[in-house]
Structures are given as structure tokens and as C-alpha cells.
Design a protein around this motif. Structure first.
Motif, PDB file in Angstrom:
ATOM      1  N   ILE A   1       0.861  -1.187   0.000  1.00 46.06           N
ATOM      2  CA  ILE A   1       0.000   0.000   0.000  1.00 46.06           C
ATOM      3  C   ILE A   1       0.897   1.235   0.000  1.00 46.06           C
ATOM      4  O   ILE A   1       1.705   1.428   0.912  1.00 46.06           O
ATOM      5  N   PRO A   2       0.777   2.108  -1.014  1.00 47.80           N
ATOM      6  CA  PRO A   2       1.623   3.305  -1.056  1.00 47.80           C
ATOM      7  C   PRO A   2       1.189   4.333  -0.014  1.00 47.80           C
ATOM      8  O   PRO A   2       0.030   4.343   0.425  1.00 47.80           O
ATOM      9  N   GLU A   3       2.113   5.197   0.351  1.00 48.55           N
ATOM     10  CA  GLU A   3       1.832   6.248   1.322  1.00 48.55           C
ATOM     11  C   GLU A   3       2.026   7.614   0.675  1.00 48.55           C
ATOM     12  O   GLU A   3       3.047   7.867   0.028  1.00 48.55           O
ATOM     13  N   ALA A   4       1.035   8.482   0.873  1.00 49.88           N
ATOM     14  CA  ALA A   4       1.104   9.818   0.288  1.00 49.88           C
ATOM     15  C   ALA A   4       2.289  10.605   0.843  1.00 49.88           C
ATOM     16  O   ALA A   4       2.921  11.389   0.115  1.00 49.88           O
ATOM     17  N   GLU A   5       2.597  10.409   2.113  1.00 48.99           N
ATOM     18  CA  GLU A   5       3.713  11.139   2.722  1.00 48.99           C
ATOM     19  C   GLU A   5       5.020  10.793   2.018  1.00 48.99           C
ATOM     20  O   GLU A   5       5.860  11.671   1.767  1.00 48.99           O
TER      21      GLU A   5
ATOM     22  N   GLU B   1      -9.119   5.960   2.564  1.00 44.42           N
ATOM     23  CA  GLU B   1      -8.354   7.048   3.162  1.00 44.42           C
ATOM     24  C   GLU B   1      -6.998   7.229   2.466  1.00 44.42           C
ATOM     25  O   GLU B   1      -6.456   8.343   2.442  1.00 44.42           O
ATOM     26  N   VAL B   2      -6.457   6.166   1.903  1.00 45.16           N
ATOM     27  CA  VAL B   2      -5.211   6.282   1.144  1.00 45.16           C
ATOM     28  C   VAL B   2      -5.449   7.080  -0.134  1.00 45.16           C
ATOM     29  O   VAL B   2      -4.680   7.992  -0.475  1.00 45.16           O
ATOM     30  N   LEU B   3      -6.522   6.762  -0.838  1.00 41.15           N
ATOM     31  CA  LEU B   3      -6.846   7.504  -2.051  1.00 41.15           C
ATOM     32  C   LEU B   3      -7.127   8.970  -1.745  1.00 41.15           C
ATOM     33  O   LEU B   3      -6.723   9.862  -2.494  1.00 41.15           O
ATOM     34  N   ARG B   4      -7.815   9.228  -0.648  1.00 38.46           N
ATOM     35  CA  ARG B   4      -8.100  10.612  -0.260  1.00 38.46           C
ATOM     36  C   ARG B   4      -6.808  11.363   0.035  1.00 38.46           C
ATOM     37  O   ARG B   4      -6.641  12.522  -0.374  1.00 38.46           O
TER      38      ARG B   4
ATOM     39  N   ASP C   1     -14.465   8.023  -2.189  1.00 36.46           N
ATOM     40  CA  ASP C   1     -15.490   9.063  -2.315  1.00 36.46           C
ATOM     41  C   ASP C   1     -14.987  10.250  -3.131  1.00 36.46           C
ATOM     42  O   ASP C   1     -15.519  11.359  -3.026  1.00 36.46           O
ATOM     43  N   LEU C   2     -13.984  10.030  -3.963  1.00 35.07           N
ATOM     44  CA  LEU C   2     -13.341  11.155  -4.642  1.00 35.07           C
ATOM     45  C   LEU C   2     -14.282  11.857  -5.604  1.00 35.07           C
ATOM     46  O   LEU C   2     -14.226  13.088  -5.756  1.00 35.07           O
TER      47      LEU C   2
END
Length: 392
Positions: free
Chosen positions: A153-157, A186-189, A220-221
Motif C-alpha cells: 500500500i503506497p503512502e502519500a507522505e 483514506e489512502v486515495l483521499r 469518495d473522490l
């Protein structure tokens, strides 16, 4: 005389699935141990009879099915995608914000052609979908790997630290190819918020959305009124309706972006396949229950594979979902060599992890991708038995 060759094309690696198929040359598979081909995530059966009948009737009775159509696709199909996606994601998508393409690979190439030119950069989580990497290489666009860690799972940070003035987009695939994992909402958000703040695109490839195990919308994008100008969604009709040979995909993006996409599509293909679009629309209008059954069967195969790997000594299931399992093998053998040996010694064709990672990433040597949706639960049991019996 040798004709010149574009150095970016020369530097692009060969198509991995085609390379793997060459491993079959000269190999004889005995009748009691036929080949198990789990190298490519594509339905092996044709569309259901009712859809084939609809295609046949269109071919016989609709003259327009054999002519050029609108570059961005049939209006009725664009409208149906907009309506169904609006309902599914709880947002508002207009028909003019949908473009139909010759498969999802073309959708990716089209949208990237509007975003990046040679010298620009795109962030791709690793392990990545190799055709995404290939297109960027062909165009001289830099692929910036974003390691995903043991959970895939990638992380936005972590992605934020990779953004430079040359970054044009982040690409996410969920459910993931090759990893199979489903990215949490929440990852996509977090990635959407990052992309919006940085003024870059977030491309979400949801080719396998019809086989997501979650009962509700995966994100929910589209419910965000500000999705336009940041979010780009990609989709394929091939998997849900078994239309792989008809090449039908889709892009959802703001109308200004699709006006640029139209230039690419008109130049490359003029229009999508008319028969393919007719089949996709017929499927959307008539095959909801059938697709639900396909999803249930795919989830059952996923459960069978998860149970099978639980009894394999030393093997580790890193990710599993949609059409894929991504695994770590226990042997002191690099995965390309192991994959070739599995063909000859176990009658199993799968892909090594090195095809999904940068050349200098050692993790690929221990990883393999299994496209398990190509075989039923009994076939999965046989696959597990062969992996268990393999001796390096």
C-alpha cells in the motif's frame, strides 16, 4: 543499411507476457500434467451467449457498427458510464466527462500524452504495472518508483518527498495489478489531497473495480465537488464483460482535459471499436446480475488461493485480490530463473517480480505474480500442489 531507431523505444523492455510465452517454446506438457497458465490476467472464455448474440445482431443489422464513430465514443455509452459511476461513487459525472478508448492501456497512453512530455516525471508505486512503465519509457518520461513496503500500500507522505518541479502525476492502480491489494479509501483521499495541493494529476486506474471485495464504493473522490482538474479515472470493460479482444476502455476527467485527449485518440485510432462499444453498452444495461456472479466466483477463487498458500512452507502471500496474487518465494534462486524452471519442471507459467520493479530493485528476485482468475478453484488446488512438490 540500418534504419534509425528511436533510442527511447530501444531502451524500453520487451512486452513481459510475450517474453514469458516464449519460455513455452519446445516444452512438451504431458497429458497428465497440462500447462497451468497464470501469466496474464484476461478472461479465457468468450462473453456470455446473450452478449455474443447482441454483437452478432449489431454486426448484421446496424450499418453504423462498421463505420467511423465519434472520436470520444458513442454518446449512449458515455452517458451510461456517467450515470452508473455517479450512482456508484456518490458524485456527479456528466457524459461529456467520459471518453471511450481502445482499451484501458490506450486510456493511460492518451491521458499521459496530455500531461507529460520528454523530461517530465510520473510517480509509480512499485511493484508497478509494466505497460505503464513501458509507455513512459517510450516517451522519454521519467518513472519515479514509490516503494510500497510489505503491505503493498503506497503512502502519500512518501510520495510527497518524491515530487519535483518535473512531476506531472501520480498513478495508482486499485485493485492493484500486480499486487492484488485494494487501496483503502483514506489512502486515495490522502493522495488526492496531495495531488491537488501540488497542482499535479492523480490518475486512478480501476480496471478491476468490478471485482473489488468491498460492498460499498472504494472511495469518495467523485463526491468531492472539486474532483475536476485533479482526478483522472481509468476503466476497462474487458474484464467484466469478457470483451478483451474488442478493446474497450474509458477515461473520466474534466471536459477541458478530454478535449486534449480527443487529439490523441483521433490521431491514433480515429474512434473506438463500434462493435466493442455496442457490446459494452449492452452489457452495462443487461448483465448486472451476471457480473455479480463473476465477481462472486472471482472472490471464491481468491479465497481458495489464500487457503492454498497457507499450507505452502516458506512461501509468503504479499497481496491477493481481483485477478492477482503477488507472492514471495523461499528459494535462493532469482525469480526469472525460477519462473523458467517452473514451466519446465512444474508445468506452471507465471511472471517473475523483476518484470514489475526497477532493474536495480533486488526485491523482484524473490517475487512472483500469479493471475489466478484464469483458473477455477480446482485448478488453484492443482497449482498449489505443483508449487508444493517443486524441488529447486
Amino acid at each position: 543499411m540500418t534504419l534509425p531507431l528511436n533510442p527511447d523505444m530501444a531502451a524500453t523492455f520487451p512486452p513481459p507476457v510475450m517474453e514469458a510465452r516464449r519460455w513455452l517454446d519446445g516444452v512438451v506438457f504431458p497429458a497428465d500434467r497440462p500447462l497451468i497458465n497464470v501469466s496474464q490476467a484476461a478472461p479465457m472464455d468468450p462473453p456470455p451467449p446473450a452478449l455474443r448474440q447482441a454483437l452478432a445482431e449489431a454486426a448484421l443489422n446496424e450499418p453504423a457498427a462498421h463505420l467511423y464513430g465519434p472520436v470520444l465514443g458513442l454518446p449512449a455509452l458515455r452517458a451510461e458510464v456517467a450515470a452508473q459511476w455517479s450512482a456508484a461513487y456518490g458524485g456527479e459525472i456528466a457524459a461529456t466527462e467520459v471518453a471511450i478508448t481502445q482499451g484501458c492501456n490506450q486510456a493511460f497512453c492518451a491521458i499521459l500524452s496530455t500531461l507529460a512530455r520528454a523530461g517530465d516525471e510520473i510517480i509509480l508505486p512499485t511493484p508497478w504495472y509494466f505497460n505503464h512503465k513501458m509507455w513512459l519509457d517510450m516517451q522519454g518520461v521519467g518513472s519515479v518508483p514509490l516503494p510500497t513496503g510489505p503491505g503493498l500500500i503506497p503512502e502519500a507522505e512518501a510520495a510527497e518527498r518524491l515530487i519535483t518541479p518535473r512531476t506531472r502525476a501520480i498513478v495508482l492502480v486499485t485493485p492493484n495489478n500486480p499486487g492484488g491489494v485494494e487501496y483503502p479509501a483514506e489512502v486515495l483521499r490522502a493522495f488526492f489531497d496531495l495531488a491537488k495541493a501540488k497542482g499535479i494529476a492523480l490518475i486512478v486506474d480501476e480496471t478491476y473495480r468490478d471485482f473489488d471485495s468491498r460492498p460499498d464504493a472504494p472511495h469518495d473522490l467523485f463526491a468531492d465537488p472539486d474532483w475536476r482538474g485533479t482526478l483522472v479515472h481509468l476503466y476497462s470493460f474487458s474484464k467484466a464483460y469478457r470483451l478483451t479482444g474488442h478493446r474497450v476502455g474509458a477515461i473520466v476527467a474534466d471536459t477541458a482535459r478530454l478535449a486534449e485527449v480527443e487529439k490523441f485518440l483521433d490521431t491514433v485510432a480515429i474512434c473506438p471499436s463500434q462493435l466493442g462499444q455496442i457490446g459494452a453498452l449492452w452489457g452495462m444495461l443487461n448483465l448486472g446480475q451476471w457480473v455479480a456472479g463473476e465477481r462472486a466466483e472471482t472472490l471464491a477463487r481468491r479465497a481458495a488461493l489464500e487457503a492454498g498458500f497457507a499450507r505452502l512452507d516458506g512461501w509468503e502471500l504479499l497481496g491477493c485480490g481481483a485477478f492477482f496474487a503477488y507472492v514471495r518465494h523461499p528459494y535462493p534462486i532469482a525469480s526469472p530463473e525460477l519462473a523458467r524452471r517452473l514451466v519446465q519442471e512444474a508445468g506452471v507459467l507465471l511472471l517473475p517480480g523483476t518484470m514489475f520493479r526497477p532493474a536495480d530493485d533486488p526485491a523482484g528476485d524473490r517475487e512472483l505474480r500469479i493471475a489466478f482468475a484464469n483458473i477455477d478453484s480446482a485448478g488453484i488446488g492443482t497449482l498449489i500442489d505443483r508449487l508444493a512438490a517443486f524441488k529447486p
